[in-house]
Design an enzyme around this catalytic site. Structure first.
Site, PDB file in Angstrom:
ATOM      1  N   SER A 224       8.359 -35.030  71.321  1.00 61.33           N
ATOM      2  CA  SER A 224       9.526 -35.172  70.459  1.00 61.33           C
ATOM      3  C   SER A 224      10.224 -33.848  70.167  1.00 61.33           C
ATOM      4  O   SER A 224      11.443 -33.821  69.974  1.00 61.33           O
ATOM      5  CB  SER A 224       9.149 -35.875  69.151  1.00 61.33           C
ATOM      6  OG  SER A 224       8.024 -35.264  68.566  1.00 61.33           O
TER       7      SER A 224
ATOM      8  N   HIS B  64      10.099 -30.756  65.599  1.00 58.75           N
ATOM      9  CA  HIS B  64      11.384 -31.443  65.711  1.00 58.75           C
ATOM     10  C   HIS B  64      12.533 -30.501  65.369  1.00 58.75           C
ATOM     11  O   HIS B  64      13.513 -30.389  66.110  1.00 58.75           O
ATOM     12  CB  HIS B  64      11.428 -32.642  64.760  1.00 58.75           C
ATOM     13  CG  HIS B  64      10.493 -33.740  65.130  1.00 58.75           C
ATOM     14  ND1 HIS B  64      10.375 -34.898  64.378  1.00 58.75           N
ATOM     15  CD2 HIS B  64       9.625 -33.877  66.164  1.00 58.75           C
ATOM     16  CE1 HIS B  64       9.476 -35.691  64.942  1.00 58.75           C
ATOM     17  NE2 HIS B  64       9.007 -35.090  66.018  1.00 58.75           N
TER      18      HIS B  64
END
Length: 279
Positions: free
Chosen positions: A202, A254
Protein backbone atom coordinates in the site's frame (compact mmCIF):
# COMPACT_ATOMS: atom_id res chain seq x y z
CA UNK A 1 3.35 19.35 -43.94
CA UNK A 2 4.89 20.40 -40.65
CA UNK A 3 4.90 18.44 -37.40
CA UNK A 4 2.90 20.41 -34.84
CA UNK A 5 2.84 18.30 -31.67
CA UNK A 6 3.20 14.77 -30.33
CA UNK A 7 0.80 13.45 -27.70
CA UNK A 8 0.67 10.04 -26.04
CA UNK A 9 -3.12 9.99 -25.60
CA UNK A 10 -5.36 9.36 -28.60
CA UNK A 11 -8.41 11.11 -27.11
CA UNK A 12 -6.49 14.29 -26.31
CA UNK A 13 -4.86 14.31 -29.75
CA UNK A 14 -8.25 13.92 -31.45
CA UNK A 15 -9.79 16.70 -29.37
CA UNK A 16 -6.91 19.05 -30.22
CA UNK A 17 -7.36 18.26 -33.92
CA UNK A 18 -11.07 19.12 -33.53
CA UNK A 19 -10.24 22.39 -31.74
CA UNK A 20 -7.94 23.39 -34.59
CA UNK A 21 -10.38 22.28 -37.29
CA UNK A 22 -13.16 24.42 -35.83
CA UNK A 23 -10.88 27.39 -36.50
CA UNK A 24 -10.13 26.33 -40.03
CA UNK A 25 -6.69 24.92 -39.19
CA UNK A 26 -6.52 21.50 -40.79
CA UNK A 27 -4.21 18.77 -39.50
CA UNK A 28 -3.49 15.12 -40.11
CA UNK A 29 -3.27 12.71 -37.16
CA UNK A 30 -0.83 9.82 -37.37
CA UNK A 31 -0.03 7.09 -34.83
CA UNK A 32 3.40 5.57 -34.30
CA UNK A 33 5.21 3.86 -31.40
CA UNK A 34 2.55 4.75 -28.85
CA UNK A 35 2.49 8.44 -29.84
CA UNK A 36 -0.03 10.46 -31.82
CA UNK A 37 1.45 13.16 -34.04
CA UNK A 38 -0.46 16.10 -35.50
CA UNK A 39 0.87 17.42 -38.81
CA UNK A 40 -0.14 20.88 -39.99
CA UNK A 41 -1.28 21.05 -43.60
CA UNK A 42 -1.11 24.86 -43.90
CA UNK A 43 2.35 26.16 -42.85
CA UNK A 44 1.12 29.76 -43.01
CA UNK A 45 -0.89 29.20 -39.81
CA UNK A 46 1.93 27.54 -37.85
CA UNK A 47 2.26 30.19 -35.14
CA UNK A 48 -1.49 30.36 -34.59
CA UNK A 49 -1.69 26.57 -34.38
CA UNK A 50 1.21 26.38 -31.92
CA UNK A 51 -0.39 28.96 -29.65
CA UNK A 52 -3.71 27.12 -29.65
CA UNK A 53 -2.00 23.78 -29.04
CA UNK A 54 -0.02 25.24 -26.13
CA UNK A 55 -3.16 26.68 -24.52
CA UNK A 56 -5.15 23.50 -25.03
CA UNK A 57 -2.48 21.14 -23.70
CA UNK A 58 -2.00 23.29 -20.61
CA UNK A 59 -5.56 22.36 -19.58
CA UNK A 60 -7.27 19.90 -21.96
CA UNK A 61 -10.28 19.57 -19.65
CA UNK A 62 -10.70 23.32 -19.23
CA UNK A 63 -14.09 24.99 -19.43
CA UNK A 64 -13.00 26.97 -22.50
CA UNK A 65 -12.60 23.80 -24.55
CA UNK A 66 -15.75 22.18 -23.17
CA UNK A 67 -17.78 25.24 -24.14
CA UNK A 68 -16.10 25.26 -27.53
CA UNK A 69 -17.07 21.64 -28.17
CA UNK A 70 -20.59 22.20 -26.83
CA UNK A 71 -21.17 25.08 -29.23
CA UNK A 72 -20.14 22.78 -32.05
CA UNK A 73 -22.47 20.04 -30.76
CA UNK A 74 -19.56 17.62 -30.25
CA UNK A 75 -18.84 15.37 -27.25
CA UNK A 76 -15.96 16.26 -24.94
CA UNK A 77 -15.38 12.84 -23.48
CA UNK A 78 -12.35 10.68 -24.30
CA UNK A 79 -12.12 7.36 -26.01
CA UNK A 80 -13.79 4.32 -24.41
CA UNK A 81 -11.74 2.35 -21.93
CA UNK A 82 -10.28 -0.92 -23.14
CA UNK A 83 -12.42 -3.94 -22.50
CA UNK A 84 -9.67 -5.63 -20.56
CA UNK A 85 -12.01 -7.37 -18.11
CA UNK A 86 -13.75 -9.32 -20.89
CA UNK A 87 -12.42 -12.01 -23.15
CA UNK A 88 -9.58 -12.95 -20.77
CA UNK A 89 -7.58 -9.86 -21.62
CA UNK A 90 -7.05 -8.41 -18.15
CA UNK A 91 -3.85 -10.28 -17.25
CA UNK A 92 -2.50 -9.91 -20.78
CA UNK A 93 -2.99 -6.13 -20.54
CA UNK A 94 -0.50 -5.88 -17.67
CA UNK A 95 3.09 -4.90 -18.37
CA UNK A 96 5.99 -7.11 -17.23
CA UNK A 97 6.73 -5.18 -14.02
CA UNK A 98 3.08 -5.01 -12.99
CA UNK A 99 2.62 -8.69 -13.78
CA UNK A 100 5.77 -9.70 -11.89
CA UNK A 101 4.70 -7.74 -8.82
CA UNK A 102 1.27 -9.36 -8.90
CA UNK A 103 2.67 -12.89 -9.16
CA UNK A 104 5.37 -12.32 -6.53
CA UNK A 105 2.92 -10.98 -3.96
CA UNK A 106 0.48 -13.84 -4.61
CA UNK A 107 3.14 -16.55 -4.30
CA UNK A 108 4.65 -15.06 -1.16
CA UNK A 109 1.19 -14.71 0.39
CA UNK A 110 0.60 -18.44 -0.17
CA UNK A 111 4.07 -19.52 0.99
CA UNK A 112 3.25 -19.94 4.73
CA UNK A 113 0.78 -22.67 3.82
CA UNK A 114 3.58 -24.59 2.08
CA UNK A 115 6.87 -23.82 3.86
CA UNK A 116 5.78 -21.99 7.00
CA UNK A 117 6.86 -18.47 8.00
CA UNK A 118 10.48 -18.80 6.86
CA UNK A 119 10.07 -16.68 3.72
CA UNK A 120 8.18 -13.94 5.56
CA UNK A 121 10.96 -13.78 8.16
CA UNK A 122 13.60 -13.51 5.44
CA UNK A 123 11.78 -10.65 3.70
CA UNK A 124 10.67 -8.67 6.77
CA UNK A 125 12.40 -5.40 7.61
CA UNK A 126 15.28 -6.25 10.01
CA UNK A 127 15.20 -5.46 13.72
CA UNK A 128 18.36 -3.36 13.35
CA UNK A 129 19.03 -1.13 10.33
CA UNK A 130 22.71 -2.17 10.30
CA UNK A 131 21.58 -5.59 9.07
CA UNK A 132 20.62 -3.89 5.79
CA UNK A 133 24.33 -3.65 4.95
CA UNK A 134 24.49 -7.44 4.52
CA UNK A 135 20.82 -7.96 3.55
CA UNK A 136 19.89 -4.83 1.54
CA UNK A 137 16.85 -6.44 -0.11
CA UNK A 138 15.01 -6.23 3.22
CA UNK A 139 14.70 -2.47 2.73
CA UNK A 140 12.37 -3.22 -0.20
CA UNK A 141 10.80 -6.64 0.33
CA UNK A 142 8.28 -5.72 3.06
CA UNK A 143 6.17 -4.39 0.19
CA UNK A 144 5.66 -8.02 -0.92
CA UNK A 145 4.23 -9.20 2.43
CA UNK A 146 0.49 -9.30 3.12
CA UNK A 147 -1.37 -10.59 6.14
CA UNK A 148 -4.95 -11.22 5.00
CA UNK A 149 -6.91 -11.92 1.84
CA UNK A 150 -8.58 -8.48 1.96
CA UNK A 151 -5.20 -6.82 2.43
CA UNK A 152 -3.61 -8.38 -0.65
CA UNK A 153 -6.70 -8.09 -2.88
CA UNK A 154 -7.11 -4.39 -2.14
CA UNK A 155 -3.42 -3.65 -2.75
CA UNK A 156 -3.07 -5.73 -5.91
CA UNK A 157 -6.15 -4.26 -7.56
CA UNK A 158 -4.73 -0.75 -7.13
CA UNK A 159 -1.22 -1.91 -8.06
CA UNK A 160 -2.44 -3.41 -11.33
CA UNK A 161 -4.59 -0.42 -12.24
CA UNK A 162 -1.98 2.27 -11.51
CA UNK A 163 1.07 0.23 -12.52
CA UNK A 164 -0.43 -0.70 -15.87
CA UNK A 165 -1.07 2.97 -16.59
CA UNK A 166 2.56 3.94 -15.97
CA UNK A 167 3.96 1.00 -17.94
CA UNK A 168 1.68 1.60 -20.90
CA UNK A 169 2.18 5.35 -21.28
CA UNK A 170 5.72 5.72 -19.93
CA UNK A 171 7.82 2.57 -19.57
CA UNK A 172 8.44 -0.55 -17.52
CA UNK A 173 11.72 0.95 -16.31
CA UNK A 174 9.87 4.04 -15.10
CA UNK A 175 7.51 1.91 -13.01
CA UNK A 176 10.38 -0.24 -11.71
CA UNK A 177 12.61 2.53 -10.41
CA UNK A 178 9.65 4.50 -9.08
CA UNK A 179 8.44 1.43 -7.16
CA UNK A 180 11.87 0.76 -5.67
CA UNK A 181 12.42 4.35 -4.57
CA UNK A 182 8.98 4.71 -3.00
CA UNK A 183 9.26 1.30 -1.31
CA UNK A 184 12.62 2.21 0.24
CA UNK A 185 11.39 5.57 1.52
CA UNK A 186 8.04 4.35 2.85
CA UNK A 187 9.45 1.17 4.43
CA UNK A 188 12.21 2.97 6.25
CA UNK A 189 9.82 5.64 7.49
CA UNK A 190 7.41 2.97 8.77
CA UNK A 191 10.27 1.19 10.57
CA UNK A 192 11.25 4.42 12.32
CA UNK A 193 7.65 4.88 13.44
CA UNK A 194 6.53 1.41 14.52
CA UNK A 195 9.46 -1.00 14.21
CA UNK A 196 10.00 -3.87 11.78
CA UNK A 197 6.73 -5.82 11.99
CA UNK A 198 4.85 -4.44 9.00
CA UNK A 199 4.27 -5.22 5.34
CA UNK A 200 2.16 -4.54 2.30
CA UNK A 201 2.20 -2.89 -1.09
CA UNK A 202 0.00 0.00 0.00
CA UNK A 203 2.89 2.43 0.55
CA UNK A 204 3.93 1.87 -3.07
CA UNK A 205 0.31 2.11 -4.24
CA UNK A 206 0.00 5.51 -2.59
CA UNK A 207 3.31 6.45 -4.20
CA UNK A 208 2.01 5.57 -7.66
CA UNK A 209 -1.16 7.52 -6.91
CA UNK A 210 0.85 10.58 -5.88
CA UNK A 211 3.13 10.24 -8.88
CA UNK A 212 0.32 10.11 -11.43
CA UNK A 213 -1.66 12.81 -9.65
CA UNK A 214 1.14 15.40 -9.64
CA UNK A 215 2.58 14.33 -13.00
CA UNK A 216 -0.80 14.99 -14.59
CA UNK A 217 -1.13 18.33 -12.80
CA UNK A 218 2.20 19.78 -13.93
CA UNK A 219 2.21 18.09 -17.36
CA UNK A 220 -1.43 17.97 -18.52
CA UNK A 221 -0.35 17.43 -22.13
CA UNK A 222 0.43 13.84 -21.16
CA UNK A 223 -3.32 13.27 -21.28
CA UNK A 224 -3.75 10.69 -18.51
CA UNK A 225 -4.62 12.62 -15.39
CA UNK A 226 -6.28 10.65 -12.61
CA UNK A 227 -9.98 11.17 -12.11
CA UNK A 228 -10.76 13.38 -9.14
CA UNK A 229 -12.98 10.70 -7.60
CA UNK A 230 -10.06 8.26 -7.40
CA UNK A 231 -7.81 10.77 -5.68
CA UNK A 232 -10.53 11.78 -3.22
CA UNK A 233 -11.34 8.14 -2.43
CA UNK A 234 -7.73 7.27 -1.67
CA UNK A 235 -7.18 10.41 0.38
CA UNK A 236 -10.36 9.71 2.33
CA UNK A 237 -9.15 6.18 3.02
CA UNK A 238 -5.82 7.59 4.22
CA UNK A 239 -7.64 9.79 6.74
CA UNK A 240 -9.92 6.94 7.85
CA UNK A 241 -6.89 4.73 8.50
CA UNK A 242 -5.24 7.43 10.60
CA UNK A 243 -8.40 8.05 12.63
CA UNK A 244 -9.87 4.59 13.08
CA UNK A 245 -7.24 2.01 12.09
CA UNK A 246 -4.01 3.49 13.40
CA UNK A 247 -3.07 0.36 15.32
CA UNK A 248 -3.31 -2.10 12.44
CA UNK A 249 -2.47 -0.11 9.30
CA UNK A 250 0.97 1.14 8.16
CA UNK A 251 -0.15 4.76 8.03
CA UNK A 252 3.36 6.19 7.94
CA UNK A 253 4.16 4.10 4.86
CA UNK A 254 0.97 5.35 3.22
CA UNK A 255 1.73 9.00 3.89
CA UNK A 256 5.43 8.93 3.01
CA UNK A 257 4.66 6.85 -0.07
CA UNK A 258 2.11 9.43 -1.21
CA UNK A 259 4.42 12.37 -0.56
CA UNK A 260 7.51 10.81 -2.15
CA UNK A 261 5.54 9.67 -5.21
CA UNK A 262 3.95 13.10 -5.56
CA UNK A 263 7.35 14.82 -5.34
CA UNK A 264 8.80 12.53 -8.02
CA UNK A 265 5.72 13.01 -10.21
CA UNK A 266 5.98 16.78 -9.99
CA UNK A 267 9.69 16.78 -10.84
CA UNK A 268 9.42 14.30 -13.72
CA UNK A 269 6.31 15.98 -15.09
CA UNK A 270 7.92 19.42 -14.94
CA UNK A 271 11.08 18.14 -16.64
CA UNK A 272 9.16 16.51 -19.48
CA UNK A 273 6.94 19.55 -19.94
CA UNK A 274 9.96 21.87 -20.16
CA UNK A 275 11.66 19.49 -22.58
CA UNK A 276 8.55 19.44 -24.77
CA UNK A 277 8.32 23.24 -24.99
CA UNK A 278 12.04 23.57 -25.66
CA UNK A 279 11.67 21.04 -28.50
Amino acid sequence: MLELVRINNAAVAKRLADVLARRGIHTRLEEGQGEYTLFLTDPARLEEARELARDFLADPAGRRWQDDAWRASEPVTGLPREKVFTGGGWFASLGPVTRTGLIACALIFLSPYVIGPVLYEALMFPDQPRILVSQPWRLLTPMLLHFSALHIIFNLLWWCDLGRLIERFQSSFQLLWLTLVVAAVSNFAQYLDTGPRFGGLSGVVYGLLGYLWLYGKVNPAAGYQLRREIVLLMLAWLVICYVGLSGIVANTAHLTGLLSGAAIGALVGLYRRMRYYRG
